[in-house]
Motif scaffolding. Structure first.
Motif, short mmCIF file in Angstrom:
data_model
loop_
_atom_site.label_atom_id
_atom_site.label_comp_id
_atom_site.label_asym_id
_atom_site.label_seq_id
_atom_site.Cartn_x
_atom_site.Cartn_y
_atom_site.Cartn_z
N TYR A 30 0.81 -1.22 0.00
CA TYR A 30 0.00 0.00 0.00
C TYR A 30 0.85 1.27 0.00
O TYR A 30 0.30 2.38 0.09
CB TYR A 30 -0.91 0.05 1.23
CG TYR A 30 -2.01 -0.99 1.30
CD1 TYR A 30 -2.40 -1.72 0.19
CD2 TYR A 30 -2.68 -1.22 2.49
CE1 TYR A 30 -3.42 -2.67 0.27
CE2 TYR A 30 -3.70 -2.16 2.58
CZ TYR A 30 -4.07 -2.88 1.47
OH TYR A 30 -5.08 -3.80 1.57
N VAL A 65 2.95 0.64 8.19
CA VAL A 65 2.40 1.32 9.37
C VAL A 65 3.10 0.78 10.62
O VAL A 65 3.83 -0.20 10.57
CB VAL A 65 0.86 1.19 9.44
CG1 VAL A 65 0.21 2.01 8.33
CG2 VAL A 65 0.41 -0.25 9.37
N CYS A 90 -3.11 2.58 12.56
CA CYS A 90 -4.03 1.69 11.83
C CYS A 90 -5.34 1.67 12.61
O CYS A 90 -5.32 1.51 13.84
CB CYS A 90 -3.41 0.30 11.76
SG CYS A 90 -4.56 -0.98 11.20
N SER A 91 -6.45 1.83 11.92
CA SER A 91 -7.74 1.88 12.63
C SER A 91 -8.06 0.54 13.30
O SER A 91 -8.75 0.50 14.32
CB SER A 91 -8.87 2.30 11.69
OG SER A 91 -9.09 1.33 10.70
N LEU A 92 -7.56 -0.54 12.73
CA LEU A 92 -7.79 -1.85 13.36
C LEU A 92 -7.04 -1.94 14.68
O LEU A 92 -7.57 -2.42 15.69
CB LEU A 92 -7.34 -2.98 12.43
CG LEU A 92 -8.42 -3.48 11.47
CD1 LEU A 92 -7.82 -4.39 10.42
CD2 LEU A 92 -9.53 -4.18 12.23
N ASN A 120 -2.67 -6.95 12.53
CA ASN A 120 -2.96 -5.51 12.62
C ASN A 120 -3.39 -5.14 14.04
O ASN A 120 -4.54 -4.82 14.31
CB ASN A 120 -4.08 -5.12 11.65
CG ASN A 120 -3.70 -5.29 10.19
OD1 ASN A 120 -2.99 -6.23 9.84
ND2 ASN A 120 -4.16 -4.41 9.34
N CYS A 178 -11.45 -2.07 9.60
CA CYS A 178 -10.55 -1.16 8.88
C CYS A 178 -11.40 -0.05 8.28
O CYS A 178 -12.32 -0.33 7.50
CB CYS A 178 -9.82 -1.91 7.78
SG CYS A 178 -9.14 -0.78 6.53
N TYR A 179 -11.05 1.19 8.60
CA TYR A 179 -11.90 2.30 8.14
C TYR A 179 -11.88 2.44 6.62
O TYR A 179 -12.82 2.99 6.04
CB TYR A 179 -11.48 3.61 8.84
CG TYR A 179 -10.43 4.40 8.08
CD1 TYR A 179 -10.80 5.45 7.25
CD2 TYR A 179 -9.07 4.05 8.15
CE1 TYR A 179 -9.85 6.16 6.53
CE2 TYR A 179 -8.14 4.75 7.43
CZ TYR A 179 -8.52 5.81 6.62
OH TYR A 179 -7.59 6.49 5.89
N VAL A 180 -10.83 1.95 5.95
CA VAL A 180 -10.75 2.06 4.48
C VAL A 180 -11.65 1.02 3.83
O VAL A 180 -12.49 1.35 2.97
CB VAL A 180 -9.29 1.85 3.98
CG1 VAL A 180 -9.22 1.94 2.46
CG2 VAL A 180 -8.34 2.83 4.62
N HIS A 181 -11.51 -0.22 4.24
CA HIS A 181 -12.22 -1.30 3.54
C HIS A 181 -13.72 -1.33 3.82
O HIS A 181 -14.47 -1.86 3.00
CB HIS A 181 -11.56 -2.65 3.88
CG HIS A 181 -10.23 -2.82 3.20
ND1 HIS A 181 -9.05 -2.37 3.76
CD2 HIS A 181 -9.90 -3.34 1.99
CE1 HIS A 181 -8.06 -2.62 2.92
NE2 HIS A 181 -8.54 -3.21 1.85
N GLU A 206 -10.86 -7.69 4.54
CA GLU A 206 -11.31 -6.66 5.49
C GLU A 206 -12.58 -5.96 5.00
O GLU A 206 -13.16 -5.15 5.72
CB GLU A 206 -10.20 -5.62 5.72
CG GLU A 206 -9.03 -6.16 6.51
CD GLU A 206 -7.85 -5.20 6.52
OE1 GLU A 206 -7.99 -4.04 6.09
OE2 GLU A 206 -6.75 -5.63 6.94
N CYS A 270 -5.33 4.78 2.27
CA CYS A 270 -5.27 4.67 3.74
C CYS A 270 -4.44 5.86 4.20
O CYS A 270 -3.27 6.00 3.81
CB CYS A 270 -4.61 3.35 4.14
SG CYS A 270 -4.15 3.31 5.89
N TYR A 272 -3.02 6.48 6.88
CA TYR A 272 -1.83 6.10 7.66
C TYR A 272 -0.71 5.63 6.73
O TYR A 272 0.43 6.07 6.87
CB TYR A 272 -2.19 4.99 8.64
CG TYR A 272 -3.32 5.32 9.58
CD1 TYR A 272 -3.15 6.27 10.59
CD2 TYR A 272 -4.57 4.72 9.46
CE1 TYR A 272 -4.18 6.60 11.45
CE2 TYR A 272 -5.61 5.03 10.32
CZ TYR A 272 -5.41 5.97 11.31
OH TYR A 272 -6.44 6.29 12.15
N MET A 273 -1.04 4.77 5.79
CA MET A 273 -0.02 4.29 4.85
C MET A 273 0.59 5.45 4.08
O MET A 273 1.78 5.46 3.77
CB MET A 273 -0.66 3.30 3.86
CG MET A 273 -0.96 1.95 4.46
SD MET A 273 0.56 0.98 4.55
CE MET A 273 -0.04 -0.53 5.33
FE1 SF4 Z 1 -5.00 -0.42 8.91
FE2 SF4 Z 1 -4.78 1.15 6.76
FE3 SF4 Z 1 -4.62 -1.55 6.49
FE4 SF4 Z 1 -6.92 -0.35 7.09
S1 SF4 Z 1 -5.76 -0.11 5.19
S2 SF4 Z 1 -6.08 -2.18 8.06
S3 SF4 Z 1 -6.27 1.34 8.42
S4 SF4 Z 1 -3.18 -0.21 7.60
#
Ligand code: SF4
Ligand code: 13P
Length: 314
Positions: A30, A65, A90-92, A120, A178-181, A206, A270, A272-273
């Motif tokens: 990512y 991350v 990471c939101s997880l 995660n 995961c806030y993205v997925h 996710e 993401c 964070y990434m």
């Molecule tokens: Fe965590 Fe980002 Fe992966 Fe989602 S996409 S699990 S927030 S590192």
């Protein structure tokens, strides 16, 4: 007068520092394209954990991350592990704080849970569990769990639910996500599919159940590379974080990857990434900071379930 562009100079200086420090650059799928292109290895969480454990370098520069860099330190503590941005979380990981899990396990001590933690998560959570898994080996890890103990799966409810579907093994699921997925919806994927009726869909586990139902394949980021290369379809709808597209375009240039228009998205950043940049990568190699540090007793407790995972997924 030099005609070199600043980014070229930066790249050259990163390579010089890497040699000087005897460092290896590990990057998750990512990461942005410029970081992937300068890395020694690009892969998923599982591949990165093996690389971190087996490296002969003195310094591991981990572009991903924080929990991934922390994992590298846990499996290979004699190395200096640096990361471009300490705040890349990471939101997880946030959805399952160590003290909360510790309290939950105390309250439910009579259940004698076998705890499986998705990688995660923090070092504290890793230290509380029996075994770790990644999206690449979760099915195998759950299948190897003792049959006579209830399983608590933390922190991702969606990965956990997908593994339940795959294995038929009932588990209690921590309600993290995961806030993205979870932003990808049935409607958004259906409308992209309507425009590309012949396309195959590959999604990360996710994603929610409704989205996973629309996918031809649900898998880890590394397995996506194999799926996209081997799929008979030329058009592939990729449902995950947007950095994946760079890796896939390099590995399967003949394929037409569809991430969707912004209003009907199948790929998203993401935050964070994407905190990591080439400039910050240069700085962490130069200053050897920020570094991952953790108390040795915690590291040791987190190492046992990680080692179990690495052995089980060989
Ligand atoms: Fe965590 Fe980002 Fe992966 Fe989602 S996409 S699990 S927030 S590192
Ligand atoms: P992978 O292990 O499949 O690369 O996934 C890591 C991740 O953070 C997904 O959001």
């Amino acid at each position: 007068m030099s005609t070199a562009s600043p980014s070229l100079d930066l790249r050259e200086d990163i390579l010089r520092l890497k040699k000087e420090r005897n460092a290896v650059i590990l990057a998750h799928n990512y990461q942005s394209g410029d970081i992937q292109d300068i890395a020694d290895y690009v892969g998923d969480s599982l591949g990165l954990a093996y690389q971190a454990k087996e490296t002969n370098a003195d310094v591991i520069v981990f572009c991903g991350v924080h929990f991934m860099a922390e994992t590298a330190k846990i499996v290979n503590p004699s190395k200096t592990v640096v990361l471009p941005d300490r705040d890349a979380g990471c939101s997880l990981e946030e959805s399952c704080p160590g003290p909360e899990l510790e309290a939950f396990l105390k309250e439910n001590a009579d259940k004698n849970y076998y705890v499986i933690a998705y990688i995660n998560c923090s070092g504290h959570v890793k230290a509380l569990c029996d075994v770790i898994c990644t999206s690449g080996n979760a099915v195998k890890i759950v299948e190897s769990a003792p049959a006579d103990r209830p399983i608590l799966f933390v922190p991702d409810q969606n990965l956990g639910a997908w593994v339940q579907e795959q294995t038929g093994r009932k588990m209690d699921l921590w309600q993290g996500a995961c806030y993205v997925h979870v932003e990808f919806t049935k409607n958004s994927i259906e409308s992209i599919k309507a425009k590309h009726p012949d396309a195959a869909v590959v999604a990360h586990p996710e994603c929610t159940f409704a989205v996973r139902l629309l996918a031809d394949e649900v898998c880890s980021t590394e397995k996506m590379v194999h799926f996209v290369k081997d799929a008979p379809q030329k058009d592939i709808i990729v449902v995950t974080e947007s950095g994946m597209l760079h890796r896939l375009r390099k590995e399967a240039p003949e394929k037409n990857l569809i991430a969707g228009p912004t209003d009907h998205c199948a790929c998203a950043d993401c935050r964070y990434m994407k905190m990591n940049t080439l400039e910050k990568l240069h700085s962490c190699l130069d200053l050897l900071s920020p570094q991952v540090e953790m108390p040795e007793d915690l590291r040791k407790r987190a190492e046992a379930p990680l080692t179990r995972m690495l052995e089980l997924s060989k």
